[in-house]
Write a protein that holds these residues in place. Structure first.
Motif, PDB file in Angstrom:
ATOM      1  N   GLY A 122       0.896  -1.144   0.012  1.00 41.60           N
ATOM      2  CA  GLY A 122      -0.073  -0.125  -0.156  1.00 41.60           C
ATOM      3  C   GLY A 122       1.050   1.229   0.128  1.00 41.60           C
ATOM      4  N   HIS A 123       1.846   1.301   0.810  1.00 44.20           N
ATOM      5  CA  HIS A 123       2.642   2.464   0.834  1.00 44.20           C
ATOM      6  C   HIS A 123       3.378   3.112  -0.055  1.00 44.20           C
ATOM      7  CE1 HIS A 123       6.767   1.215   2.204  1.00 44.20           C
ATOM      8  NE2 HIS A 123       6.307   0.089   2.393  1.00 44.20           N
ATOM      9  N   LYS A 124       3.591   2.114  -1.136  1.00 44.25           N
ATOM     10  CA  LYS A 124       4.363   2.446  -2.337  1.00 44.25           C
ATOM     11  C   LYS A 124       3.373   3.236  -3.552  1.00 44.25           C
ATOM     12  CE  LYS A 124       8.003   0.699  -0.895  1.00 44.25           C
ATOM     13  NZ  LYS A 124       8.906  -0.399  -1.317  1.00 44.25           N
ATOM     14  N   ILE A 125       2.051   3.231  -3.254  1.00 43.40           N
ATOM     15  CA  ILE A 125       0.940   3.745  -4.216  1.00 43.40           C
ATOM     16  C   ILE A 125      -0.090   4.992  -3.436  1.00 43.40           C
ATOM     17  CG2 ILE A 125       1.252   2.016  -5.746  1.00 43.40           C
ATOM     18  CD1 ILE A 125      -1.850   1.413  -4.266  1.00 43.40           C
ATOM     19  N   ASN A 126       0.656   5.773  -2.593  1.00 44.90           N
ATOM     20  CA  ASN A 126      -0.002   6.762  -1.690  1.00 44.90           C
ATOM     21  C   ASN A 126      -0.985   6.020  -0.943  1.00 44.90           C
ATOM     22  OD1 ASN A 126       0.732   7.981  -4.790  1.00 44.90           O
ATOM     23  ND2 ASN A 126       1.266   9.397  -2.938  1.00 44.90           N
ATOM     24  N   GLY A 127      -0.800   4.702  -0.557  1.00 49.35           N
ATOM     25  CA  GLY A 127      -1.871   4.363   0.450  1.00 49.35           C
ATOM     26  C   GLY A 127      -1.159   4.125   1.629  1.00 49.35           C
ATOM     27  N   PRO A 128      -1.471   3.484   2.850  1.00 49.60           N
ATOM     28  CA  PRO A 128      -1.066   3.668   4.257  1.00 49.60           C
ATOM     29  C   PRO A 128      -0.071   2.463   3.932  1.00 49.60           C
ATOM     30  CG  PRO A 128      -3.457   2.364   4.036  1.00 49.60           C
ATOM     31  CD  PRO A 128      -3.026   2.918   2.646  1.00 49.60           C
ATOM     32  N   LYS A 129       0.894   2.662   5.164  1.00 47.77           N
ATOM     33  CA  LYS A 129       1.696   1.567   5.505  1.00 47.77           C
ATOM     34  C   LYS A 129       1.235   0.501   6.086  1.00 47.77           C
ATOM     35  CE  LYS A 129       5.520   4.975   5.561  1.00 47.77           C
ATOM     36  NZ  LYS A 129       4.591   6.114   5.112  1.00 47.77           N
ATOM     37  N   GLY A 130       1.893  -0.489   6.184  1.00 40.85           N
ATOM     38  CA  GLY A 130       1.439  -1.755   6.828  1.00 40.85           C
ATOM     39  C   GLY A 130       0.252  -2.678   6.372  1.00 40.85           C
ATOM     40  N   ILE A 131       0.116  -2.462   5.007  1.00 38.32           N
ATOM     41  CA  ILE A 131      -0.989  -3.187   4.281  1.00 38.32           C
ATOM     42  C   ILE A 131      -0.493  -3.473   2.948  1.00 38.32           C
ATOM     43  CG2 ILE A 131      -2.353  -1.226   3.475  1.00 38.32           C
ATOM     44  CD1 ILE A 131      -3.945  -4.495   4.379  1.00 38.32           C
ATOM     45  N   GLY A 132      -0.744  -4.831   2.528  1.00 36.21           N
ATOM     46  CA  GLY A 132      -0.294  -5.335   1.108  1.00 36.21           C
ATOM     47  C   GLY A 132      -1.029  -6.446   0.799  1.00 36.21           C
ATOM     48  N   PHE A 133      -0.786  -6.934  -0.485  1.00 37.25           N
ATOM     49  CA  PHE A 133      -1.579  -8.179  -0.686  1.00 37.25           C
ATOM     50  C   PHE A 133      -0.794  -9.138  -1.618  1.00 37.25           C
ATOM     51  CE2 PHE A 133      -2.497  -5.479  -4.741  1.00 37.25           C
ATOM     52  CZ  PHE A 133      -2.218  -6.394  -5.649  1.00 37.25           C
ATOM     53  N   LEU A 134      -1.134 -10.352  -1.580  1.00 41.91           N
ATOM     54  CA  LEU A 134      -0.733 -11.299  -2.703  1.00 41.91           C
ATOM     55  C   LEU A 134      -1.666 -11.720  -3.481  1.00 41.91           C
ATOM     56  CD1 LEU A 134       1.840 -13.102  -3.198  1.00 41.91           C
ATOM     57  CD2 LEU A 134       0.940 -14.843  -1.891  1.00 41.91           C
ATOM     58  N   TYR A 135      -1.593 -11.439  -4.765  1.00 41.09           N
ATOM     59  CA  TYR A 135      -2.685 -12.107  -5.716  1.00 41.09           C
ATOM     60  C   TYR A 135      -2.048 -13.550  -5.615  1.00 41.09           C
ATOM     61  CZ  TYR A 135      -4.062 -13.831 -10.282  1.00 41.09           C
ATOM     62  OH  TYR A 135      -4.520 -14.443 -11.182  1.00 41.09           O
ATOM     63  N   ILE A 136      -2.864 -14.506  -5.460  1.00 41.75           N
ATOM     64  CA  ILE A 136      -2.738 -15.904  -5.722  1.00 41.75           C
ATOM     65  C   ILE A 136      -3.835 -16.443  -6.765  1.00 41.75           C
ATOM     66  CG2 ILE A 136      -2.620 -18.268  -4.801  1.00 41.75           C
ATOM     67  CD1 ILE A 136      -2.175 -16.847  -2.022  1.00 41.75           C
ATOM     68  N   ARG A 137      -3.491 -17.022  -8.065  1.00 39.31           N
ATOM     69  CA  ARG A 137      -4.405 -17.339  -8.927  1.00 39.31           C
ATOM     70  C   ARG A 137      -5.256 -18.447  -8.315  1.00 39.31           C
ATOM     71  NH1 ARG A 137      -4.910 -16.858 -14.111  1.00 39.31           N
ATOM     72  NH2 ARG A 137      -3.128 -15.494 -14.554  1.00 39.31           N
ATOM     73  N   LYS A 138      -6.578 -18.732  -8.788  1.00 38.07           N
ATOM     74  CA  LYS A 138      -7.357 -19.828  -8.196  1.00 38.07           C
ATOM     75  C   LYS A 138      -6.755 -21.169  -8.888  1.00 38.07           C
ATOM     76  CE  LYS A 138     -12.420 -20.994  -8.457  1.00 38.07           C
ATOM     77  NZ  LYS A 138     -12.569 -22.048  -9.280  1.00 38.07           N
ATOM     78  N   GLY A 139      -6.537 -21.957  -7.921  1.00 36.53           N
ATOM     79  CA  GLY A 139      -6.165 -23.242  -8.302  1.00 36.53           C
ATOM     80  C   GLY A 139      -4.405 -23.558  -7.881  1.00 36.53           C
TER      81      GLY A 139
END
Ligand SMILES: *Cc1c(COP(=O)(O)O)cnc(C)c1O
Length: 394
Positions: A202-219
């Protein structure tokens, strides 16, 4: 101090005011736990779902494929460690590159030392781009995962992700990309690029620090990383960071809808600065690919100059920049990325990274280059090496 000029947006960014505004109610009024069943908590659950949808949309993914984490480092750790656990009966070989972020490199070292993984660290060319023929040659029947970053955080080079995804798919190998620097900076479609897992923060795109995501393809058979409650489809336990997710969703929508015009503006300033620096200051080199490059990244090396001294003197003028990545400054080793593109130690030591934002102006850019010219000349005037060099070349 005069007005600050912030040119370290690859280290972190300012949380956008509309992001902060969107988050505030979820601290003070709508503080319910998304897992609770009463109507009040339902508001929090809806907010989490909306954030997930906003992010999935940017990638062309399904919302069920977005798993919130505590940031880019956690997403990188999760992708590598859990994929290794889940697929190690198939093989123990992982292919990555020498220019990854430490969240990838140190995780690979751990898997190598403690878990029996075999890791290939691919070289890159002098512009910091992975060589596809070497990638193909590195694949063995034991290879279970390829992890190549989308764009580099130090020199900004953008990798041929579509081609890498195609190679991985042809060989039936999982493909993970650390897209922390690329997400919302360049267009990404997980299907077009055959990406199975993708990390963002998040904090690299003008969002807050301490939040991120992992995209995991279905399957993809990846294990839970944090055990506990049933949050995130039982794959990442812990009460959701509701304000963080709300802010991240707004930041992603905002940054993706302005991506094109922001890139045009940043590229104009970036190329103006690169042009001035390389023509007005002698013995300087641009690091990273001149074209396949993040719109906001400038990385240059000055001969006969110490990067740390440069940073301190820029700081005297209120200019914030970096000599490598924030995680490595403080250590005296030159950046592993600059060494991987073939810079000798003494040149790598004189490196400067400046990363722009949508708020950076041409006036700030010119002011920075003007100060840089003075500072480099001043530091060189005190360098015995430079004096010798000039004498010899007279
Ligand atoms: C910043 C960064 C990370 C780490 O993200 P955090 O959210 O700070 O943990 C990982 N990879 C890259 C390429 C980064 O730039």
């Amino acid at each position: 101090m005069e007005k600050m000029i912030y040119l370290d947006n690859a280290a972190t960014t300012k949380t956008a005011p509309e992001v902060v505004q969107a988050m505030l109610p979820y601290f003070s009024e709508l503080y319910g736990n998304p897992s609770s069943i009463y109507d009040f908590a339902g508001k929090s659950k809806e907010a989490v779902t909306k954030g997930r949808e906003q992010i999935a949309q940017v990638l062309g993914a399904k919302k069920e494929e977005i798993y919130f984490t505590a940031g880019g480092s956690e997403s990188d750790n999760w992708a590598l460690k859990a994929a290794f656990e889940a697929y190690k009966s198939k093989g123990n070989h992982i292919i990555t590159t020498k220019i990854e972020h430490h969240a990838i490199l140190h995780t690979c070292e751990y898997l190598e030392k403690e878990r029996g993984a075999k890791i290939t660290y691919l070289d890159v060319d002098e512009n910091g781009i992975v060589k596809l023929d070497e990638l193909e040659k590195a694949i063995t029947p034991e290879t279970i995962l390829i992890s190549v970053m989308f764009a580099n955080n130090e020199i900004g080079s953008i990798q041929p992700i579509k081609e890498i995804g195609r190679i991985a798919r042809e060989h039936g190998i999982l493909f993970h990309t650390d897209a922390v620097q690329a997400f919302c900076q360049v267009p990404i479609n997980v299907d077009e690029c055959n990406i199975d897992m993708l990390s963002s923060s998040g904090h690299k795109i003008n969002g807050p620090k301490g939040i991120g995501f992992l995209y995991i393809r279905k399957g993809v058979k990846i294990r839970s990383f944090v055990h506990g409650g049933a949050q995130e489809r039982k794959r990442r336990a812990g009460t959701e960071n509701v304000p963080g997710i709300v802010g991240y969703g707004v930041a992603a929508s905002r940054a993706s809808s302005s991506m094109k015009e922001r890139a045009e503006k940043e590229i104009a300033i970036r190329d103006h600065m690169i042009q001035r620096i390389t023509s007005e200051i002698p013995y300087v080199k641009l690091n990273g690919d001149p074209v396949k490059r993040l719109p906001n990244n400038i990385n240059v090396s000055f001969q006969f100059v110490e990067g740390e001294s440069l940073l301190l003197m820029l700081d005297n003028y209120g200019i914030c920049a970096s000599s490598g990545s924030a995680c490595t400054s403080g250590s005296l080793d030159p950046s592993h990325v600059l060494l991987a593109i073939g810079l000798p130690h003494e040149i790598a030591h004189g490196s400067l990274r400046m990363t722009l934002s949508d708020e950076t102006t041409m006036e700030e850019a010119d002011y920075t280059v003007d100060r840089l010219k003075e500072i480099v000349a001043h530091l060189r005037s005190m360098s015995p090496l430079y004096e010798d060099f000039i004498k010899k070349n007279k």
